[in-house]
Design an enzyme around this catalytic site. Structure first.
Site, PDB file in Angstrom:
ATOM      1  CB  SER A 107       1.958   5.616   2.979  1.00 26.51           C
ATOM      2  OG  SER A 107       1.799   6.148   4.280  1.00 26.51           O
ATOM      3  CE1 TYR A 120      -1.785   1.631   5.045  1.00 30.34           C
ATOM      4  CE2 TYR A 120      -0.082   3.028   5.997  1.00 30.34           C
ATOM      5  CZ  TYR A 120      -1.114   2.844   5.100  1.00 30.34           C
ATOM      6  OH  TYR A 120      -1.489   3.876   4.253  1.00 30.34           O
TER       7      TYR A 120
END
Length: 216
Positions: A107, A120
């Site tokens: 990500s 996250y």
């Protein structure tokens, strides 16, 4: 093509849409034993898995000081342990054949952070470094292990942010491309990393982010 998922009904629905020779392999990627057993059985009874895309992921938003412990553990299991579980199970067969492609989904949060998603961010940083570790250990066996790091894409996972007009406005100004990414814009990156064109690319994190990591 082989599709994985825990929900057999949804998996069957997607498989039907894909058509052709698409197969389904239902198991929980967060369960090490189940992943190992299912993949070993598939390799033995059906055939080789030459390309693996590790795409399981969840998100939970909360200020870090109030972040629920159970949500943190679930993020670790889904976003990190799954990459290890499935990656190792598939790689053992690839190593025996001395060839294979593993593409993990990292990500933009592998390199950046924003409020409310610290765990996250930690998991995606782990995915990026696990990818480098895979390449370091397995490149000598003929495997290429890389990751795609998407920026902000208009997906169901990001629906709350897409619908937040103030956030979308901020993102469009923050991203040099001036917009959210489209899912189809990830396809070429995945094809490249899964093809012979990337035969000497290993341990690389390919950011597909409209330039957000390149710009202050």
């Amino acid at each position: 093509m082989v599709l994985n998922g825990r929900n057999r009904e949804k998996l069957a629905e997607v498989t039907s849409i894909m058509g052709g020779k698409t197969r389904q392999l239902a198991f929980d990627v967060t369960d090490y034993a189940e992943a190992r057993c299912t993949i070993d059985s598939f390799e033995r009874e059906v055939g080789a898995i030459d390309i693996l895309v590790n795409n399981a992921g969840i998100q939970h938003r909360s200020p870090l000081e109030n972040f629920p412990e159970d949500a943190f553990q679930q993020l670790l299991k889904t976003n990190v342990a799954s990459v290890f579980n499935v990656g190792q199970a598939v790689a053992r067969h690839m190593i025996a054949r001395r060839m294979g492609k593993i593409v993990n989904i990292a990500s933009v949060q592998s390199a950046l952070a924003r409020p409310g998603i610290a765990p996250y961010t930690a998991t995606k940083g782990a995915v990026a470094n696990l990818t480098k570790g895979m390449a370091t250990d397995w490149a000598g066996y003929g495997l290429q292990c890389n990751a795609i790091a998407p920026g902000y894409f208009d997906t169901p996972l990001n629906a709350a942010l897409v619908n937040d007009l103030s956030f979308s406005s901020w993102l469009e100004k923050r991203t040099p491309a001036g917009r959210w990414g489209r899912i189809e814009e990830l396809t070429g990156a995945c094809v490249f990393l899964a093809s012979d064109a990337s035969s000497f690319v290993n341990g690389h994190i390919l950011y597909v982010d409209g330039g957000i990591t390149a710009s202050l």
